[in-house]
Design a protein around this motif. Structure first.
Motif, PDB file in Angstrom:
ATOM      1  N   TYR A 164       0.848  -1.183   0.000  1.00  0.00           N
ATOM      2  CA  TYR A 164       0.000   0.000   0.000  1.00  0.00           C
ATOM      3  C   TYR A 164       0.887   1.237   0.000  1.00  0.00           C
ATOM      4  O   TYR A 164       2.034   1.195   0.431  1.00  0.00           O
ATOM      5  CB  TYR A 164      -0.899   0.033   1.243  1.00  0.00           C
ATOM      6  CG  TYR A 164      -1.886  -1.094   1.298  1.00  0.00           C
ATOM      7  CD1 TYR A 164      -3.029  -1.072   0.507  1.00  0.00           C
ATOM      8  CD2 TYR A 164      -1.680  -2.188   2.124  1.00  0.00           C
ATOM      9  CE1 TYR A 164      -3.938  -2.103   0.547  1.00  0.00           C
ATOM     10  CE2 TYR A 164      -2.589  -3.226   2.174  1.00  0.00           C
ATOM     11  CZ  TYR A 164      -3.713  -3.177   1.381  1.00  0.00           C
ATOM     12  OH  TYR A 164      -4.601  -4.196   1.421  1.00  0.00           O
ATOM     13  N   THR A 165       0.327   2.346  -0.449  1.00  0.00           N
ATOM     14  CA  THR A 165       1.075   3.598  -0.396  1.00  0.00           C
ATOM     15  C   THR A 165       1.115   4.140   1.031  1.00  0.00           C
ATOM     16  O   THR A 165       1.926   4.988   1.345  1.00  0.00           O
ATOM     17  CB  THR A 165       0.462   4.647  -1.341  1.00  0.00           C
ATOM     18  OG1 THR A 165      -0.916   4.795  -1.022  1.00  0.00           O
ATOM     19  CG2 THR A 165       0.610   4.224  -2.790  1.00  0.00           C
ATOM     20  N   HIS A 166       0.224   3.626   1.901  1.00  0.00           N
ATOM     21  CA  HIS A 166       0.187   4.038   3.304  1.00  0.00           C
ATOM     22  C   HIS A 166       0.600   2.868   4.185  1.00  0.00           C
ATOM     23  O   HIS A 166       0.649   1.724   3.745  1.00  0.00           O
ATOM     24  CB  HIS A 166      -1.229   4.495   3.693  1.00  0.00           C
ATOM     25  CG  HIS A 166      -1.720   5.632   2.873  1.00  0.00           C
ATOM     26  ND1 HIS A 166      -1.227   6.902   2.999  1.00  0.00           N
ATOM     27  CD2 HIS A 166      -2.650   5.691   1.885  1.00  0.00           C
ATOM     28  CE1 HIS A 166      -1.828   7.701   2.137  1.00  0.00           C
ATOM     29  NE2 HIS A 166      -2.691   6.983   1.447  1.00  0.00           N
ATOM     30  N   ASN A 167       0.853   3.153   5.434  1.00  0.00           N
ATOM     31  CA  ASN A 167       1.211   2.134   6.406  1.00  0.00           C
ATOM     32  C   ASN A 167       0.104   1.083   6.497  1.00  0.00           C
ATOM     33  O   ASN A 167      -1.067   1.417   6.680  1.00  0.00           O
ATOM     34  CB  ASN A 167       1.424   2.818   7.770  1.00  0.00           C
ATOM     35  CG  ASN A 167       1.817   1.857   8.856  1.00  0.00           C
ATOM     36  OD1 ASN A 167       1.106   0.900   9.134  1.00  0.00           O
ATOM     37  ND2 ASN A 167       2.948   2.124   9.470  1.00  0.00           N
ATOM     38  N   THR A 168       0.473  -0.203   6.376  1.00  0.00           N
ATOM     39  CA  THR A 168      -0.505  -1.296   6.392  1.00  0.00           C
ATOM     40  C   THR A 168      -1.323  -1.307   7.677  1.00  0.00           C
ATOM     41  O   THR A 168      -2.521  -1.573   7.652  1.00  0.00           O
ATOM     42  CB  THR A 168       0.202  -2.651   6.198  1.00  0.00           C
ATOM     43  OG1 THR A 168       0.902  -2.605   4.965  1.00  0.00           O
ATOM     44  CG2 THR A 168      -0.784  -3.793   6.164  1.00  0.00           C
ATOM     45  N   LEU A 170      -2.233   1.256   9.460  1.00  0.00           N
ATOM     46  CA  LEU A 170      -3.234   2.322   9.368  1.00  0.00           C
ATOM     47  C   LEU A 170      -4.370   1.920   8.425  1.00  0.00           C
ATOM     48  O   LEU A 170      -5.534   2.212   8.691  1.00  0.00           O
ATOM     49  CB  LEU A 170      -2.591   3.625   8.890  1.00  0.00           C
ATOM     50  CG  LEU A 170      -1.669   4.317   9.888  1.00  0.00           C
ATOM     51  CD1 LEU A 170      -1.019   5.548   9.255  1.00  0.00           C
ATOM     52  CD2 LEU A 170      -2.450   4.714  11.128  1.00  0.00           C
ATOM     53  N   VAL A 171      -4.031   1.234   7.335  1.00  0.00           N
ATOM     54  CA  VAL A 171      -5.062   0.766   6.401  1.00  0.00           C
ATOM     55  C   VAL A 171      -5.985  -0.218   7.109  1.00  0.00           C
ATOM     56  O   VAL A 171      -7.209  -0.143   6.994  1.00  0.00           O
ATOM     57  CB  VAL A 171      -4.420   0.119   5.148  1.00  0.00           C
ATOM     58  CG1 VAL A 171      -5.461  -0.563   4.280  1.00  0.00           C
ATOM     59  CG2 VAL A 171      -3.652   1.159   4.342  1.00  0.00           C
TER      60      VAL A 171
END
Length: 187
Positions: A164-168, A170-171
């Motif tokens: 992911y482009t974000h922290n897993t 946080l997703v």
């Protein structure tokens, strides 16, 4: 499913309400939920009453959202106005690329998607529903296999480990806190 397994009708009704919220969070689930409603009524003691009790809140929630769409857009759209894009992605993309940068890359090369992206919201929804219908008619087995894969996957509860482009973490936290609970707030 756990709520639907209870002997009383209240559990079946609660399961239907939960399923209705699931359909509102992603309309691709609607066919699976309809089949689940029939299965619930037929699995132990055949009972159309049990199926009806399960499907009633689903129909009421989708109908209420359709009426909301009518008041906002001037046209009846069953479920979310982004349902067309959800169905199109489910019909045209493999499940393993949904939600990561590969999804965006593939969709940016898709002429149907890019043409629809420039349309107003309702017209975009309608164009993608038409395109989805065509894909499903041409490859019904592929679409059905994708639905089964998504239904059995824990994706709606806990996102898969992808880049992911974000922290897993946080997703995953966002998925646990948001899906199905944001919709009541928007009413």
């Amino acid at each position: 499913l756990l709520l639907a397994r209870t002997k009383g009708m209240f559990g079946t009704l609660a399961a239907g309400a939960t399923a209705g919220w699931l359909c509102l969070s992603n309309f691709v689930w609607a066919p699976s939920i309809a089949l689940l409603g029939l299965w619930i009524g037929l699995k132990e003691r055949p009972s159309l009453k049990r199926s009806a009790v399960f499907l009633l809140p689903v129909i009421l929630l989708l109908g209420a959202w359709g009426l909301r769409n009518w008041s906002v857009f001037g046209t009846f759209i069953l479920g979310s106005s982004i349902g067309g894009s959800q169905i199109y992605m489910a019909a045209s993309l493999p499940a393993e690329i949904l939600g990561n940068e590969k999804q965006s890359a593939v969709l940016s090369l898709d002429s149907t998607w890019t043409a629809a992206s420039s349309l107003p919201e309702v017209e975009q929804h309608q164009a993608l529903v038409r395109a989805s219908r065509k894909i499903i008619q041409e490859q019904p087995g592929r679409f059905l296999a994708g639905l089964i894969n998504r239904f059995l996957s824990p994706w709606k509860i806990m996102p898969r480990d992808l880049k992911y482009t974000h922290n897993t973490r946080l997703v995953r936290l966002a998925a646990l806190l948001s899906d199905g609970w944001i919709l009541p707030l928007s009413l």
